[in-house]
Design a protein around this motif. Structure first.
Motif, PDB file in Angstrom:
ATOM      1  N   SER A  33       0.847  -1.194   0.000  1.00  0.00           N
ATOM      2  CA  SER A  33       0.000   0.000   0.000  1.00  0.00           C
ATOM      3  C   SER A  33       0.877   1.237   0.000  1.00  0.00           C
ATOM      4  O   SER A  33       1.915   1.265   0.665  1.00  0.00           O
ATOM      5  N   GLY A  34       0.458   2.253  -0.741  1.00  0.00           N
ATOM      6  CA  GLY A  34       1.208   3.496  -0.776  1.00  0.00           C
ATOM      7  C   GLY A  34       0.292   4.700  -0.841  1.00  0.00           C
ATOM      8  O   GLY A  34      -0.738   4.674  -1.521  1.00  0.00           O
ATOM      9  N   SER A  36       1.781   7.806  -1.448  1.00  0.00           N
ATOM     10  CA  SER A  36       2.486   8.540  -2.495  1.00  0.00           C
ATOM     11  C   SER A  36       3.839   7.878  -2.641  1.00  0.00           C
ATOM     12  O   SER A  36       4.245   7.058  -1.820  1.00  0.00           O
ATOM     13  N   SER A  37       4.570   8.239  -3.688  1.00  0.00           N
ATOM     14  CA  SER A  37       5.829   7.549  -3.946  1.00  0.00           C
ATOM     15  C   SER A  37       6.853   7.655  -2.819  1.00  0.00           C
ATOM     16  O   SER A  37       7.672   6.749  -2.670  1.00  0.00           O
ATOM     17  N   LEU A  40       5.910   3.764   0.716  1.00  0.00           N
ATOM     18  CA  LEU A  40       5.258   2.545   0.283  1.00  0.00           C
ATOM     19  C   LEU A  40       5.547   1.498   1.350  1.00  0.00           C
ATOM     20  O   LEU A  40       6.703   1.299   1.733  1.00  0.00           O
ATOM     21  N   ASN A  52       9.329   1.293   1.383  1.00  0.00           N
ATOM     22  CA  ASN A  52       9.890   1.663   0.082  1.00  0.00           C
ATOM     23  C   ASN A  52      10.778   0.565  -0.507  1.00  0.00           C
ATOM     24  O   ASN A  52      11.719   0.847  -1.246  1.00  0.00           O
ATOM     25  N   ASN A 232      -6.552   3.161 -10.237  1.00  0.00           N
ATOM     26  CA  ASN A 232      -5.898   4.459 -10.311  1.00  0.00           C
ATOM     27  C   ASN A 232      -6.824   5.530 -10.852  1.00  0.00           C
ATOM     28  O   ASN A 232      -6.781   6.684 -10.424  1.00  0.00           O
ATOM     29  N   SER A 269      -0.593  -2.305  -5.750  1.00  0.00           N
ATOM     30  CA  SER A 269      -0.877  -0.918  -5.376  1.00  0.00           C
ATOM     31  C   SER A 269      -0.444  -0.005  -6.518  1.00  0.00           C
ATOM     32  O   SER A 269       0.639  -0.182  -7.079  1.00  0.00           O
ATOM     33  N   LEU A 271       0.401   3.845  -7.627  1.00  0.00           N
ATOM     34  CA  LEU A 271       0.711   5.188  -7.140  1.00  0.00           C
ATOM     35  C   LEU A 271       0.415   6.256  -8.173  1.00  0.00           C
ATOM     36  O   LEU A 271       0.115   7.398  -7.842  1.00  0.00           O
ATOM     37  N   SER A 272       0.518   5.904  -9.462  1.00  0.00           N
ATOM     38  CA  SER A 272       0.203   6.826 -10.556  1.00  0.00           C
ATOM     39  C   SER A 272       0.006   6.007 -11.814  1.00  0.00           C
ATOM     40  O   SER A 272       0.199   4.782 -11.803  1.00  0.00           O
TER      41      SER A 272
END
Length: 298
Positions: A33-34, A36-37, A40, A52, A232, A269, A271-272
């Protein structure tokens, strides 16, 4: 996971509790789960927790199997384990709560004062709500012979929980109600993008879609057991399966599952649109999406 490529050792913590860790891998990663970068979190077997995807796994407060993690921010996340314990991340370290009993399979954080955790106790569904200070058992309709596996809270008046016997439960901000029973299929994961778009996945290759009113079967990818789904945008989502395959949503349909790993995939997950991660039984590796393709990194 085999013994090869594993350099396991035992750390004895200040409280005398053995804490197994490895410089490569210490077991399967079960969830990722994250927010934002920059942050994580991934968790898995033997208390494995990594921030991360650092090559050095920092100590988690347990050697029990962690089953799910949900990140709210760089300073707040929650994880659960197979023995009913809940763990909170404060930006530096994890702390352990008392056991809620039974087995916990999923957790979802909306804020530091609203979260849900799901699982099973004595062959009956269990669902707990966090209010910022305590966990309380919620009332689940017809809980007998049901195990809850996944949960996602979207806002203060919408959340879904899913589980065995095809069960879907919906939270309206105060109470839970059963909204679907799709039969014998097991629903392992749910992700909510908006009040009118959510996906849930499970056994027999089933993918279900929420349209704001009801859940309906959206696709069947036979030969696949999907364990996790992440959205996303209205035109990008991924579902990962136990055969190492992934199916992609393009806004209109789900692709035929493609092989991105040779082992079980448990979690995904996004993130973008150009960055996503999948985890599982990957010999210490992760699978990374770059916006075009998936790459296994070990």
């Amino acid at each position: 996971l085999g013994a090869s490529n594993r350099s396991k050792f035992v750390l004895v913590m200040s409280d005398g509790v053995p804490n197994r860790r490895s410089t490569t891998t210490c077991g399967d990663l079960r969830s990722v789960s994250g927010a934002s970068s920059p942050l994580l979190q991934a968790v898995g077997d033997d208390g494995l927790a990594t921030k991360n995807f650092s090559s050095i796994y920092y100590p988690a407060p347990t050697s029990r199997d962690l089953t799910s993690v949900s990140v709210y921010s760089s300073n707040y996340a929650l994880a659960v384990d197979a023995s009913g314990y809940i763990y909170a991340w404060n930006g530096v370290s994890w702390s352990q709560s008392n056991s809620l009993g039974g087995r916990l399979n999923g957790v979802s954080v909306y804020s530091p004062t609203l979260a849900f955790a799901v699982g099973v106790t004595s062959n009956a569904a269990r669902l707990y709500k966090w209010n910022g200070s305590t966990w309380a058992l919620e009332n689940v309709p017809s809980p007998s012979n049901v195990e809850l596996y996944g949960v996602d809270v979207f806002n203060l008046s919408l959340a879904f929980a899913v589980g065995s016997n095809g069960r879907f439960y919906k939270w309206n901000g105060s109470t839970w109600s059963q909204v679907n029973d799709t039969g014998s299929n097991v629903i392992y994961s749910v992700d909510v993008y908006s009040s009118s778009l959510a996906f849930a996945v499970g056994s027999s290759g089933k993918i279900y879609k929420w349209n704001g009113v009801y859940w309906a079967e959206n696709a069947t990818k036979s030969g696949n057991t999907f364990r996790s789904v992440a959205i996303n945008s209205s035109s990008l989502a991924f579902a990962v399966a136990t055969n190492g395959r992934v199916s992609q949503w393009n806004g209109a349909s789900w692709s035929s599952p493609v092989q991105i790993a040779q082992d079980v995939l448990y979690g995904v997950s996004i993130l973008s649109s150009n960055l996503a991660y999948a985890v599982g039984s990957l010999n210490g590796g992760i699978v990374t999406w770059n916006g075009t393709s998936w790459t296994l990194n070990q």
